[in-house]
Design an enzyme around this catalytic site. Sequence first.
Site, PDB file in Angstrom:
ATOM      1  N   LYS A   1      74.980  43.621  45.455  1.00 50.71           N
ATOM      2  CA  LYS A   1      74.942  43.999  44.039  1.00 50.71           C
ATOM      3  C   LYS A   1      76.110  43.397  43.263  1.00 50.71           C
ATOM      4  CE  LYS A   1      75.094  48.446  44.681  1.00 50.71           C
ATOM      5  NZ  LYS A   1      75.265  48.410  46.147  1.00 50.71           N
TER       6      LYS A   1
ATOM      7  N   ARG B   1      74.093  57.317  41.062  1.00 45.39           N
ATOM      8  CA  ARG B   1      73.898  57.338  42.513  1.00 45.39           C
ATOM      9  C   ARG B   1      72.850  58.368  42.932  1.00 45.39           C
ATOM     10  NH1 ARG B   1      77.804  54.674  45.590  1.00 45.39           N
ATOM     11  NH2 ARG B   1      79.673  54.052  44.451  1.00 45.39           N
TER      12      ARG B   1
ATOM     13  N   ARG C   1      82.800  41.095  54.956  1.00 43.51           N
ATOM     14  CA  ARG C   1      83.192  41.339  53.559  1.00 43.51           C
ATOM     15  C   ARG C   1      84.689  41.642  53.463  1.00 43.51           C
ATOM     16  NH1 ARG C   1      80.186  45.168  49.124  1.00 43.51           N
ATOM     17  NH2 ARG C   1      81.007  46.933  50.277  1.00 43.51           N
TER      18      ARG C   1
ATOM     19  N   ARG D   1      87.738  46.782  53.842  1.00 41.25           N
ATOM     20  CA  ARG D   1      87.768  48.209  53.537  1.00 41.25           C
ATOM     21  C   ARG D   1      87.300  49.017  54.744  1.00 41.25           C
ATOM     22  NH1 ARG D   1      84.519  49.589  48.220  1.00 41.25           N
ATOM     23  NH2 ARG D   1      82.865  49.161  49.709  1.00 41.25           N
TER      24      ARG D   1
ATOM     25  N   ARG E   1      77.376  55.540  55.667  1.00 39.68           N
ATOM     26  CA  ARG E   1      77.179  55.134  54.280  1.00 39.68           C
ATOM     27  C   ARG E   1      75.713  54.809  54.006  1.00 39.68           C
ATOM     28  NH1 ARG E   1      80.497  50.424  52.366  1.00 39.68           N
ATOM     29  NH2 ARG E   1      80.039  51.289  50.313  1.00 39.68           N
TER      30      ARG E   1
END
Length: 210
Positions: free
Chosen positions: A13, A88, A123, A156, A167
Amino acid sequence: MKLILLGAPGAGKGTQSEVISEYLHIPTISTGNMIREALKSGTEMGLQARRYVEAGQLVPDEVVIGIVRERLSREDCAGGYILDGFPRTIPQAEALERMGIEVDRVIEIAVSDEAITRRMSGRRVCLKCGATYHLDYKKPKVDGVCDHCGDALVQRKDDRPETLQERLRVYHEQTEPLKGFYAAKGKLFVVEGQEKVEDTTRLTLAALNA
């Protein structure tokens, strides 16, 4: 144009929102960045959010919605914007409507959990400005250094395999129902995430112009 980007963590995204932002000349409004900015700025909503963050708790809907309202009232949002990370949940989407905000379309970047798990290991993010990179798909110009602000890039905790499955579970349980919510309004456009970023971008831009 007022847009919402949906997709599981790691679906891409952030990357596609950067492309759309440049294409339409509208800002990307990231919930995470908004909360960090509100914490720094010391606004009323920022001070409320700080209490929850410092206690290690999730910032409740009413505070997040207040921060969103503050951000969307700024001049740079007058011509439209992209919401990334908000809403969300269906209650947040309903609150957005009660604020009088009518989005034009919702674009979902659809990627399988298996592909996301492969992607997330590469990432890296800049904690200072929020820019995102990938060791395979979107490398920084200098290894380990943010192109935008020069700060160090990190992995992260949320992107590590041991936390990713949780998640994804939360996304499927809480956020994925938004697809049906917006599909019923005729606003949902699904983009199948591709292996190459530029192929996903081509499909995303096609969805904008559909």
